[in-house]
Design an enzyme around this catalytic site. Structure first.
Site, mmCIF file in Angstrom:
data_model
loop_
_atom_site.group_PDB
_atom_site.id
_atom_site.type_symbol
_atom_site.label_atom_id
_atom_site.label_comp_id
_atom_site.label_asym_id
_atom_site.label_seq_id
_atom_site.Cartn_x
_atom_site.Cartn_y
_atom_site.Cartn_z
ATOM 1 N N LYS A 167 -6.506 12.548 25.928
ATOM 2 C CA LYS A 167 -8.372 12.209 26.706
ATOM 3 C C LYS A 167 -8.647 13.596 25.625
ATOM 4 O O LYS A 167 -10.178 13.955 26.137
ATOM 5 C CB LYS A 167 -7.908 12.846 27.820
ATOM 6 N N LYS A 249 -4.093 -0.743 29.887
ATOM 7 C CA LYS A 249 -3.824 -0.643 31.002
ATOM 8 C C LYS A 249 -5.676 -0.709 32.354
ATOM 9 O O LYS A 249 -6.014 -0.321 31.700
ATOM 10 C CB LYS A 249 -3.498 0.793 32.040
ATOM 11 N N LYS A 252 -10.058 1.906 35.988
ATOM 12 C CA LYS A 252 -11.720 1.993 35.960
ATOM 13 C C LYS A 252 -12.641 2.246 35.294
ATOM 14 O O LYS A 252 -13.713 1.986 35.595
ATOM 15 C CB LYS A 252 -11.624 3.842 37.719
#
Length: 399
Positions: A167, A249, A252
């Site tokens: 990230k 995966k 959102k």
């Protein structure tokens, strides 16, 4: 040859039957079974023996209000929590609004998303009388314990975690909150003396951070917490992949809305997204995540939606092309999600009810958290007068 085929069919049926029985018998149980029996076969009290200490089993889990829930969130987290609740677990379930601010958020949307998430949790079967359902920010002890645990953590350990590396890789300025994310996760669990946490495989390392912090705390200040254990899924619910790029995966934050199926999607939208899902050029339906990730993802979704074993789903799809099978998967998802969507819509129209549910849960959570934090403060030599507002207010009036 005919006799051989019949024998193989019977053997296959027996295997699927036995596997289904085992699935139902052990569904929801953690890696360490807590339903044990004495010599007479009677079930004894549901307690964990961890590090020679006896702790009441307590499950803690949280969900971020950072956007609409998709089916990966539902099958991998929400439904698992409902099943743990229904089997009698002491469940603490919170809206992780503090975690949401790890990345920039619109405050108004956080409020709205929190209420929408609450509506979908209730619509999915979370019972606020049996489960403590609350917003993380409504219990200040989460943040207070996080600071104390952060004083025990090291930069090297936290910066080494794969999720932090991933990230922060494209960030010019990395927020400290991103580094401390797993420390706050540890505080979320330990502030209630949680013994078990439902996680996917990708979250196990964060739980290991919690275990390490427990060991460090015990070494310096004495034993006070259980070591939390992961509850890993055995149905593939943590492996739901993107419909557009099945190597990744379902997420959102994916820029392509067709990559995920939202719980709020209509039946028509669900079927359209499944129809557009990326597969391959082989028409047969098989399950092989390594070589056929797209088709295997459809099989996983079919199994989760209709509560089938992989072998059953593949056998039912025998003779169907992937295009035909997509219609089967779409129908199964619509049947599973339509009642939840409708119930959530009704609840979302009653925001005051949703706020009352969260307030009631937060009051219960604060009582539990205050007890644990008082023990922590006592070990660390901290004052706890701020946690006694009635006494403090009375003293001010006397002055």
């Amino acid at each position: 040859m005919v006799i051989f085929k019949k024998t193989m069919a019977l053997a296959k049926y027996g295997f699927v039957y036995c596997k289904r029985r085992l699935k139902w018998e052990f569904r929801g149980l953690s890696n360490i079974s807590y339903q044990v029996k004495d010599r007479e076969g009677t079930k004894v009290d549901t307690k964990e023996i961890i590090n020679s200490e006896v702790w009441n089993r307590r499950v803690v889990s949280g969900l971020q209000p950072t956007g609409a829930l998709h089916v990966g969130n539902y099958f991998g987290a929400v439904r698992r929590c409902v099943r743990l609740q229904d089997q009698g677990d002491d469940l603490m379930l919170f809206i992780a609004d503090l975690h949401a601010h790890t990345t920039p958020q619109d405050p108004g949307k956080v409020q709205e998303n929190s209420l929408e998430l609450t509506a979908f949790l209730l619509a999915s079967g979370v019972d606020p009388e049996r489960t403590v359902l609350f917003a993380q920010s409504a219990v200040p002890r989460h943040a207070e314990l996080c600071w104390l645990l952060a004083c025990l953590a090291t930069h090297a350990r936290l910066a080494h975690l794969p999720q932090f590396k991933e990230k922060s890789a494209n960030m010019k300025e990395v927020p400290i909150g991103l580094l401390l994310y797993p420390v706050l996760q540890a505080a979320d669990v330990l502030v209630y003396r949680g013994t078990h946490v439902p996680v996917g495989v990708d979250q196990v390392q964060h739980l290991q951070v919690a275990s390490q912090l427990v060991r460090t705390f015990h070494h310096r200040f004495g034993k006070l917490f259980p070591t939390p254990h992961p509850i890993l899924p055995d149905d593939g619910s943590d492996r739901v992949r993107s419909l557009r790029d099945p190597i990744k995966k379902m997420s959102k934050s994916d820029s392509d809305p067709k990559s995920r199926i939202l719980l709020s999607d209509s039946d028509e939208v669900i079927k359209l997204k499944i129809r557009k899902a990326v597969t391959d050029f082989t028409p047969q339906v098989t399950f092989d995540p390594d070589t056929r990730p797209g088709v295997s993802n459809l099989v996983t979704l079919h199994c989760l939606a209709s509560d089938k074993l992989i072998e059953e789903a593949v056998e039912e799809a025998d003779g169907l092309t992937t295009a035909q099978y997509k219609r089967v998967v779409g129908d199964a998802l619509c049947e599973a999600l339509a009642p939840i969507r409708e119930r959530a819509r009704q609840l979302r129209a009653r925001p005051d009810l949703l706020r009352d549910v969260l307030r009631h849960g937060a009051a219960r959570a604060r009582v539990r958290a205050d007890v644990v934090y008082a023990d922590v403060a006592d070990r660390l030599g901290l004052t706890t007068i701020a946690s006694e507002p009635r006494v403090h207010t009375h003293a001010l009036r006397l002055a």
